[in-house]
Write a protein that holds these residues in place. Structure first.
Motif, PDB file in Angstrom:
ATOM      1  N   SER A 141      38.776  32.510  36.610  1.00  0.00           N
ATOM      2  CA  SER A 141      39.653  33.409  37.436  1.00  0.00           C
ATOM      3  C   SER A 141      38.914  34.827  37.544  1.00  0.00           C
ATOM      4  N   ALA A 142      39.124  35.268  38.802  1.00  0.00           N
ATOM      5  CA  ALA A 142      38.509  36.472  39.049  1.00  0.00           C
ATOM      6  C   ALA A 142      39.508  37.611  39.824  1.00  0.00           C
ATOM      7  N   SER A 143      39.348  38.750  39.835  1.00  0.00           N
ATOM      8  CA  SER A 143      40.580  39.420  40.482  1.00  0.00           C
ATOM      9  C   SER A 143      39.599  40.660  40.894  1.00  0.00           C
ATOM     10  N   TYR A 144      39.848  40.965  42.119  1.00  0.00           N
ATOM     11  CA  TYR A 144      39.259  42.093  43.066  1.00  0.00           C
ATOM     12  C   TYR A 144      40.403  42.690  43.951  1.00  0.00           C
ATOM     13  N   GLY A 145      40.827  43.800  43.103  1.00  0.00           N
ATOM     14  CA  GLY A 145      42.122  44.414  43.665  1.00  0.00           C
ATOM     15  C   GLY A 145      43.131  43.399  43.553  1.00  0.00           C
ATOM     16  N   VAL A 146      43.883  43.320  45.033  1.00  0.00           N
ATOM     17  CA  VAL A 146      45.072  42.371  44.843  1.00  0.00           C
ATOM     18  C   VAL A 146      44.578  40.975  45.314  1.00  0.00           C
ATOM     19  N   ILE A 147      43.386  40.731  45.419  1.00  0.00           N
ATOM     20  CA  ILE A 147      42.784  39.436  45.521  1.00  0.00           C
ATOM     21  C   ILE A 147      42.430  38.811  44.182  1.00  0.00           C
TER      22      ILE A 147
ATOM     23  N   ILE B  30      36.918  34.650  27.496  1.00  0.00           N
ATOM     24  CA  ILE B  30      37.547  33.414  27.266  1.00  0.00           C
ATOM     25  C   ILE B  30      39.128  33.789  27.096  1.00  0.00           C
ATOM     26  N   THR B  31      40.042  33.076  27.591  1.00  0.00           N
ATOM     27  CA  THR B  31      41.554  33.595  27.812  1.00  0.00           C
ATOM     28  C   THR B  31      42.297  32.306  27.146  1.00  0.00           C
ATOM     29  N   ASP B  32      41.644  31.176  27.147  1.00  0.00           N
ATOM     30  CA  ASP B  32      42.517  30.117  26.523  1.00  0.00           C
ATOM     31  C   ASP B  32      41.355  28.834  26.492  1.00  0.00           C
ATOM     32  N   LYS B  33      41.557  27.684  25.910  1.00  0.00           N
ATOM     33  CA  LYS B  33      40.655  26.712  25.861  1.00  0.00           C
ATOM     34  C   LYS B  33      40.318  26.122  27.418  1.00  0.00           C
ATOM     35  N   GLY B  34      38.890  26.277  27.538  1.00  0.00           N
ATOM     36  CA  GLY B  34      38.244  25.877  28.995  1.00  0.00           C
ATOM     37  C   GLY B  34      38.828  26.957  29.985  1.00  0.00           C
ATOM     38  N   VAL B  35      39.191  27.990  29.695  1.00  0.00           N
ATOM     39  CA  VAL B  35      39.663  28.964  30.660  1.00  0.00           C
ATOM     40  C   VAL B  35      39.053  30.446  30.513  1.00  0.00           C
ATOM     41  N   VAL B  36      38.414  30.825  31.693  1.00  0.00           N
ATOM     42  CA  VAL B  36      37.706  32.039  31.350  1.00  0.00           C
ATOM     43  C   VAL B  36      38.138  33.024  32.447  1.00  0.00           C
ATOM     44  N   GLN B  37      37.791  34.659  32.346  1.00  0.00           N
ATOM     45  CA  GLN B  37      38.347  35.336  33.417  1.00  0.00           C
ATOM     46  C   GLN B  37      37.122  36.283  33.677  1.00  0.00           C
ATOM     47  N   VAL B  38      36.454  36.308  34.596  1.00  0.00           N
ATOM     48  CA  VAL B  38      35.333  37.212  34.996  1.00  0.00           C
ATOM     49  C   VAL B  38      35.780  38.636  34.834  1.00  0.00           C
ATOM     50  N   VAL B  39      34.902  39.375  34.187  1.00  0.00           N
ATOM     51  CA  VAL B  39      34.927  40.760  33.660  1.00  0.00           C
ATOM     52  C   VAL B  39      33.691  41.651  34.440  1.00  0.00           C
ATOM     53  N   ASP B  40      34.376  42.768  34.674  1.00  0.00           N
ATOM     54  CA  ASP B  40      33.262  43.680  35.565  1.00  0.00           C
ATOM     55  C   ASP B  40      31.877  44.030  34.611  1.00  0.00           C
TER      56      ASP B  40
END
Length: 235
Positions: A186-192, A225-235
């Motif tokens: 998952s990735a967040s760019y502002g409201v996107i 890593i936020t959960d098993k098999g789940v990551v979130q892109v960081v700046d």
């Protein structure tokens, strides 16, 4: 006068000998016996099953006259083990005079859980079957797994052979994200907010940051890593 000196020295020798303290000998066998008694105490219930052989012993010890006390100490480190040195303190009139070490070869056989079949590195513990096998526990390099709950959620860190003892050090915890694992990104760019897939380059657990190659991207990005098999892109 010079002629009298040898005679005077000779006449004084009995007095010098009488004034010097007498010595006593502590036989090596006594030191070995004390070490064996302490070794048997350490073996406990395994004493009846153990095979013990002296493989190294000190020489007889010369000490000043007095009341001798011989006391063996418990060995340090892993127990039981195939070679063990039992430290022995020798005191005279309550004062420590010498220390010596008696070495033993020890063998203790037990039925312990063993692998029912060969298994490859990375095999999850829940997929393994254990059967009793005879093993010399003194030669084992770590604690034996006695309950499957000890390795729940773990996997083999290396390949194992059928019949070999099941050791705790054979296993490692399965990370929340492993190398070359497909992950949800998952990735967040502002409201996107975007959801996609990727392949982890590193491994870690929740809260760790790893490199992930997002599908369609040319360069990996850092992701937490936020959960098993789940990551979130960081700046």
């Amino acid at each position: 006068m010079r002629r009298l000196l040898p005679a005077l020295v000779l006449s004084a020798l009995p007095l010098l000998v009488a004034a010097s303290p007498s010595l006593q000998t502590v036989a090596s066998a006594r030191i070995v016996d004390a070490a064996r008694v302490e070794l048997d105490s350490c073996l406990g219930d395994d004493k009846a099953l153990a095979q013990v052989e002296v493989v190294g012993k000190p020489e007889d010890v010369q000490l000043l006259a007095g009341s001798v006390t011989i006391k063996a100490r418990k060995p340090e480190g892993r127990w039981p083990r195939a070679r063990v040195g039992m430290p022995v303190d020798i005191s005279v009139n309550g004062q420590l005079m010498r220390s010596a070490t008696v070495w033993f070869a020890v063998s203790v056989h037990h039925d312990v859980p063993g692998y029912a079949a060969d298994a490859a590195m990375g095999t999850v513990a829940s997929a393994l079957k254990f059967t009793p096998h005879d093993a010399d526990v003194a030669t084992l390099q770590g604690p034996v797994v006695t309950d499957s709950q000890q390795v729940q959620g773990m996997r083999l860190r290396h390949a194992v052979l059928a019949g070999s003892p099941v050791l705790l050090e054979d296993f490692e915890h399965i990370p929340d994200v492993d190398r070359q694992q497909r992950v949800d990104v998952s990735a967040s760019y502002g409201v996107i907010k975007l959801q996609t897939k990727g392949t982890a380059i590193g491994r870690g657990n929740t809260g760790d940051t790893v490199l992930v190659l997002v599908d369609g991207a040319e360069e990996p990005v850092h992701a937490r890593i936020t959960d098993k098999g789940v990551v979130q892109v960081v700046d």
